[in-house]
Design a protein around this motif. Structure first.
Motif, short mmCIF file in Angstrom:
data_model
loop_
_atom_site.label_atom_id
_atom_site.label_comp_id
_atom_site.label_asym_id
_atom_site.label_seq_id
_atom_site.Cartn_x
_atom_site.Cartn_y
_atom_site.Cartn_z
N ASP A 26 0.83 -1.21 0.00
CA ASP A 26 0.00 0.00 0.00
C ASP A 26 0.86 1.25 0.00
OD1 ASP A 26 -2.40 -1.31 -0.13
OD2 ASP A 26 -2.68 -1.39 2.06
N GLN B 19 0.65 7.01 -6.49
CA GLN B 19 -0.76 7.22 -6.80
C GLN B 19 -0.97 8.45 -7.68
OE1 GLN B 19 -3.34 5.03 -5.76
NE2 GLN B 19 -4.37 6.18 -7.39
N SER B 20 -0.23 9.51 -7.39
CA SER B 20 -0.43 10.73 -8.17
C SER B 20 -0.08 10.50 -9.65
CB SER B 20 0.42 11.85 -7.58
OG SER B 20 1.78 11.50 -7.60
N ASN C 122 -2.84 8.45 -11.20
CA ASN C 122 -4.05 9.25 -11.43
C ASN C 122 -3.89 10.13 -12.67
OD1 ASN C 122 -5.29 8.14 -9.20
ND2 ASN C 122 -4.61 9.79 -7.80
N LEU D 278 2.19 1.80 -3.53
CA LEU D 278 1.14 2.24 -4.47
C LEU D 278 0.69 3.66 -4.14
CD1 LEU D 278 -0.94 -1.06 -4.78
CD2 LEU D 278 0.66 -0.08 -6.45
N ASP D 279 0.62 4.00 -2.81
CA ASP D 279 0.25 5.36 -2.43
C ASP D 279 1.30 6.36 -2.91
OD1 ASP D 279 -2.02 4.39 -1.28
OD2 ASP D 279 -1.24 4.39 0.78
#
Length: 629
Positions: free
Chosen positions: A470, A477-478, A481, A473-474
């Motif tokens: 996590d 994430q930007s 996105n 991936l966090d």
């Protein structure tokens, strides 16, 4: 049909018989002719004596006028074995008395009457009837006869006639002919017997030599039946002994040659380099196992093949050109480097090739030899050495950079600590500060590892894989996105693993970062983790991770080198160290990594899948594992 014999014995025997038969025939003809001449002379003398005797008896009988005496004298002379007929006539040729005989012979023939005027004086005359072609007495109408005059004083009283018996005269010649024939047959038989024994003494050794030669021709490798038996004391015995010596010498030379060939065959078969030999048409004459392994053809299928038929382009053509230059220049060429790609899995290789001429005579090159040495490992070792030197230099540079980064990093860490503890932050800001502290701590660990030349500075511990994945991936994430990449997380929040968490985090950070770089807008990223067992060792349990994307995929030659140091497809931004370091971390944990990739063609699907198995080993014992696939 064969009229002349084949064997020496029968040739000698038949030749001798023909020679002796011809010699005896010529001798018999000469003897018959000479004997016939003597018989003719004897017959003439005998007839003259016989006719003189009859004339004297007839003269006495006529003087006494005794006809019975005249008949008796003629009859007595006619009984002689050599006399065919005796008779007495008057001067006109009228028969007065005749010996017993054929009735038709009691009258004088015209040829006989023609002899009467030829008689001169008291001497008898011998004459012949017909043609004596052979000079001897023959059967038929040929007749020898003598005529003698009968006188009373000076008055001619008549003629006495005596005819020689043809059969008796011919029998004298036949006796000579029979004697000569019997002698000739006995001579031929005796000579033939002698030649038989002599030829046997010749043909028997020759037969022994012939049998030995035939056996040697049928089975050159076998010396069975040798040495040949040598009997007697002559030239043939010496010839057989010389032949036995020759066979023994050949056998000895063959034994030495076989030893030499065995050594050469052993050297050819067990040499660690590829050896091949070619004729002037560049056709393969002989190869060893190593060269057959290079061509990937069975050893038995090389004979008569050309190099382009055995090896792919351009390798086959390059080697064929090298062989052609050997025959053209009649000189050797050394250390020709030939490069290519092949094998399973496909990887680059390098051959070091040397060619040389093989001469059967000082002025003729009959074959060309080819020596092929695979120096791919040496080349790879040299390349690895160069990469190692680069890594050492990079390590020193990285250590210097890490040392310089470590000081401001400590200041940033302290500032984050002050910001979190002494500033009134809302929940979202506090969460970002905590995340920044965690990433700062990871950067500090990486710097420490670099400073200590990749020596782990912390102890392994049991870490939550869900939290670790996590956090990565966090972090990205930007970016995801921005590219509208859909992330699918398929793992259990309670799953943990005993590992060096910082290093494992670095592995997945590299994989996820590469997946995002390869995936275009609107793609998918799948991150999966589940309990499983080792592919190579089913008894070893651990966690299997999957990082899959729908990116562009990798070609086969790229996939084969993704874990090589300094290999990168990101020419401007990549260093070629991310996956290499990740691979080393996986191996350090005793894990295995599999890579599958597909390049989309004609609008088809594409993507790359990394599968990693890490054993759950609290002692972190490095287990045996298969090679990276």
């Amino acid at each position: 049909m064969r009229l002349w014999p084949r064997t020496i014995r029968w040739k000698l025997l038949l030749g001798l018989v023909l020679l002796q038969a011809l010699s005896i025939t010529m001798f018999a003809l000469l003897l018959v002719r000479l004997q016939g001449r003597d018989l003719r002379q004897h017959a003439q003398q005998r007839l003259m004596n016989q006719v003189t005797s009859v004339a004297a008896q007839a003269q006495e009988a006529m003087l006494e006028n005794r006809s019975d005496w005249l008949a008796a004298a003629v009859r007595m002379m006619g009984k002689a074995p050599s006399v065919a007929q005796a008779k007495v006539t008057d001067p006109e040729g009228n028969v007065l008395a005749v010996s017993p005989g054929l009735a038709r012979k009691t009258v004088l023939d015209p040829s006989e009457k023609g002899q009467m005027p030829l008689v001169r004086g008291t001497a008898p005359r011998v004459f012949t009837f017909g043609d004596d072609r052979w000079g001897v007495f023959t059967y038929g109408n040929d007749r020898w006869e003598a005529v003698g005059p009968i006188y009373f004083g000076t008055t001619l009283a008549g003629y006495a006639w005596v005819e020689s018996d043809q059969v008796w005269d011919s029998e004298q010649i036949l006796i000579v002919v029979r004697g000569t024939l019997i002698f000739g047959l006995l001579w031929i038989a005796a000579s033939s017997l002698l030649v038989w024994f002599i030829s046997r003494s010749i043909s028997k050794p020759l037969a022994i030599l012939h049998a030995g030669t035939s056996a040697l021709m049928k089975s050159p490798e076998s010396s069975e039946g040798f040495p040949l038996p040598a009997q007697g004391d002559n030239e043939f015995t010496e010839l057989i002994e010389a032949f036995n010596g020759m066979v023994a010498s050949i056998d000895e030379q063959r034994s030495g040659l076989n030893d030499t060939l065995s050594l050469l065959d052993s050297m050819l078969a067990n040499a660690p380099i590829g050896l091949a030999f070619f004729d002037r048409r560049c056709r393969c004459v002989r190869v060893n196992h190593v060269f057959a392994k290079f061509t990937e053809f069975p050893l038995s299928r090389h004979l008569g093949k050309t190099l382009p038929e055995l090896l792919p382009e351009p390798t086959g053509k390059q080697l064929e050109d090298a062989i052609g230059r050997v025959f053209f220049n009649e000189s050797a060429e050394h250390e020709i480097e030939i490069h290519g790609v092949g094998g399973k899995p496909r990887k680059p290789w390098t051959w070091l090739v040397s060619t040389y001429p093989i001469r059967t005579t000082p002025n003729q090159v009959r074959w060309a030899g080819l020596i092929v040495q695979d120096i791919s490992e040496r080349k790879r070792s040299e390349e690895t050495l160069r990469k190692t030197e680069k890594l050492a230099a990079t390590g020193r540079l990285a250590a210097s950079i890490a040392h310089e980064v470590n000081n401001p990093l400590e200041a940033i860490t302290n500032l984050l600590y002050l910001l979190r503890n002494f500033c009134d932050l809302d929940e979202a800001a506090l969460r970002y500060v905590t995340m920044a502290e965690r990433e700062g701590k990871r950067i500090a660990e990486i710097a420490q590892q670099t400073l200590r030349f990749y020596r782990q500075s912390t102890q392994p511990h049991r870490a939550s894989m869900a939290e670790l994945l996590d956090s990565i991936l966090d972090l990205y994430q930007s970016r995801m996105n921005t590219l509208n990449i859909k992330v699918e997380r398929q793992y259990n929040s309670e799953m943990d693993l005993y590992c060096f968490a910082g290093e494992v985090r670095q592995v997945f950070a590299n994989l996820v970062g590469n997946a995002i770089d390869a995936t275009s807008a609107g793609g998918r990223l799948i991150v999966r983790a589940r309990r499983s067992y080792s592919w190579a060792f089913p008894g070893v349990s651990g966690v299997r991770f999957t990082v899959a994307d729908t990116g562009d995929g990798m070609e086969e030659d790229v996939r084969d080198h993704v874990f090589d140091a300094f290999f990168t497809t990101k020419e401007n931004t990549g260093t070629g160290l991310g996956l290499w370091v990740s691979h080393e971390i996986i191996l350090k944990h005793g894990g295995v990594v599999h890579v599958r990739s597909k390049v989309g063609r004609d609008g088809g699907p594409s993507g790359t899948v990394f599968q990693i198995f890490l054993p759950d080993n609290e002692k972190l014992i490095t287990l045996p594992r298969p090679s990276t696939a």
